[in-house]
Motif scaffolding. Structure first.
Motif, short mmCIF file in Angstrom:
data_model
loop_
_atom_site.label_atom_id
_atom_site.label_comp_id
_atom_site.label_asym_id
_atom_site.label_seq_id
_atom_site.Cartn_x
_atom_site.Cartn_y
_atom_site.Cartn_z
N ASN A 100 2.46 1.84 -3.51
CA ASN A 100 1.45 2.29 -4.48
C ASN A 100 1.07 3.75 -4.25
O ASN A 100 0.95 4.53 -5.20
CB ASN A 100 0.21 1.41 -4.40
CG ASN A 100 0.46 0.01 -4.92
OD1 ASN A 100 1.35 -0.20 -5.75
ND2 ASN A 100 -0.30 -0.96 -4.44
N GLU A 101 0.90 4.14 -2.99
CA GLU A 101 0.52 5.52 -2.69
C GLU A 101 1.64 6.49 -3.07
O GLU A 101 1.39 7.53 -3.68
CB GLU A 101 0.19 5.65 -1.20
CG GLU A 101 -1.13 4.99 -0.80
CD GLU A 101 -1.42 5.20 0.67
OE1 GLU A 101 -0.58 5.85 1.36
OE2 GLU A 101 -2.46 4.71 1.15
N VAL A 102 2.87 6.14 -2.71
CA VAL A 102 3.99 7.04 -3.00
C VAL A 102 4.18 7.20 -4.50
O VAL A 102 4.36 8.32 -5.00
CB VAL A 102 5.28 6.52 -2.34
CG1 VAL A 102 6.49 7.30 -2.84
CG2 VAL A 102 5.19 6.60 -0.83
N ILE B 20 4.17 11.34 2.33
CA ILE B 20 3.61 10.01 2.56
C ILE B 20 4.69 9.03 2.99
O ILE B 20 4.50 8.22 3.92
CB ILE B 20 2.90 9.52 1.29
CG1 ILE B 20 1.70 10.41 0.97
CG2 ILE B 20 2.46 8.06 1.44
CD1 ILE B 20 1.01 10.06 -0.34
N ALA C 174 4.48 13.16 -2.14
CA ALA C 174 4.97 11.78 -2.07
C ALA C 174 5.98 11.61 -0.95
O ALA C 174 5.98 10.61 -0.23
CB ALA C 174 5.59 11.37 -3.41
N ARG D 260 0.83 -1.21 0.00
CA ARG D 260 0.00 0.00 0.00
C ARG D 260 0.86 1.25 0.00
O ARG D 260 0.56 2.23 -0.71
CB ARG D 260 -0.92 -0.01 1.23
CG ARG D 260 -1.78 1.24 1.38
CD ARG D 260 -2.67 1.13 2.60
NE ARG D 260 -1.91 0.91 3.82
CZ ARG D 260 -1.30 1.90 4.49
NH1 ARG D 260 -1.38 3.15 4.06
NH2 ARG D 260 -0.64 1.64 5.60
N ILE D 261 1.93 1.26 0.78
CA ILE D 261 2.80 2.43 0.86
C ILE D 261 3.46 2.72 -0.49
O ILE D 261 3.49 3.86 -0.96
CB ILE D 261 3.87 2.23 1.95
CG1 ILE D 261 3.21 2.19 3.32
CG2 ILE D 261 4.92 3.33 1.89
CD1 ILE D 261 4.14 1.77 4.43
N ASP E 4 1.98 6.70 -6.94
CA ASP E 4 0.84 7.38 -7.56
C ASP E 4 0.90 8.89 -7.32
O ASP E 4 0.70 9.69 -8.24
CB ASP E 4 -0.48 6.82 -7.00
CG ASP E 4 -0.77 5.42 -7.51
OD1 ASP E 4 -0.14 5.02 -8.52
OD2 ASP E 4 -1.59 4.72 -6.90
N VAL E 5 1.21 9.28 -6.09
CA VAL E 5 1.27 10.70 -5.76
C VAL E 5 2.50 11.35 -6.40
O VAL E 5 2.47 12.52 -6.80
CB VAL E 5 1.27 10.91 -4.24
CG1 VAL E 5 1.49 12.36 -3.88
CG2 VAL E 5 -0.04 10.40 -3.65
#
Length: 232
Positions: free
Chosen positions: A48-50, A64, A61, A45-46, A52-53
């Motif tokens: 993917n979030e980093v 996060i 990013a 999850r981490i 994407d942002v």
């Protein structure tokens, strides 16, 4: 509990270090299990979030990634993102340095397990040899009661072999745990490399050499990304 104590007593003094090796093996397995469980549950999850942002705003990013500094993957992604206007080469070097540092923490306990795998069987053999020496030393070869002495000798040899069995069991257990940890480490190295390459590729899309820096209106930077952040 009595059975365990009887088992240890039958094995003799060498059973004490073998028992210590088993305790260290189980403690290492428990600590590493907690470490890997926490990492594997959150790292996908981490990442993917980093990533994407990062395609929109590297500042966000980095924020996060900073929130996940308790995990190796968070510190790995944050290392290059926290730099001020790095070149792509510096960006990659920061990731590689952070990755090497995190891989050291992932290998925690490996040397201990390797030592136990090597030492535990030797301790078992040592206990067997000392037990056999004591057994044969107590035999009265020239006296009577040969049948009774043979029975005592057989019982003594059986007790002496307890240490060999215990040492092998501890060594096998430590080896299995070690191989599982090595497999997880290899998977993480590939995962870190994949995530790092993608993050570097994203960064290269918004970085320009000073001599090739186009006007601000032609850079096509996404919202929230200032030219001063990505200029050389």
């Amino acid at each position: 509990m009595t059975t365990v104590l009887d088992f240890l007593i039958k094995g003799g003094p060498v059973m004490v270090p073998i028992l210590g090796c088993s305790v260290l093996t189980m403690a290492t397995a428990l600590e590493r299990s907690l470490f890997w469980t926490r990492l594997l549950q959150r790292e996908g999850r981490i990442v993917n979030e980093v990533l994407d942002v990062a395609r929109r705003d590297l500042h966000e990013a980095a924020a996060i990634a900073a929130q996940a500094q308790d995990l190796p993957i968070g510190r790995f992604l944050l290392a290059p993102l926290r730099l001020q206007r790095p070149s792509p080469e510096t960006f990659r070097l920061a990731m590689e340095t952070a990755g090497d540092r995190e891989f050291v923490t992932m290998r925690k306990g490996d040397k201990l397990l390797e030592t136990i795998v090597a030492v535990a069987p030797l301790l078992g053999l040592l206990g067997t040899v000392t037990g056999l020496i004591a057994t044969f030393g107590n035999l009265n070869i020239g006296g009577g009661g040969t049948g009774e002495q043979a029975s005592r000798a057989a019982a003594g040899i059986g007790e002496a072999l307890i240490t060999t069995a215990a040492g092998m069991v501890v060594a096998i257990l430590a080896l299995l745990i070690f191989r599982v940890l090595v497999s997880l480490q290899a998977q993480q190295m590939d995962y870190f490399s994949e995530a790092g390459n993608e993050l570097e590729l994203i960064y290269r899309q918004y970085w320009y050499e000073p001599a090739q820096l186009p006007p601000s209106s032609e850079r096509g930077l996404p919202a929230g990304i200032g030219p001063e952040r990505y200029s050389g």
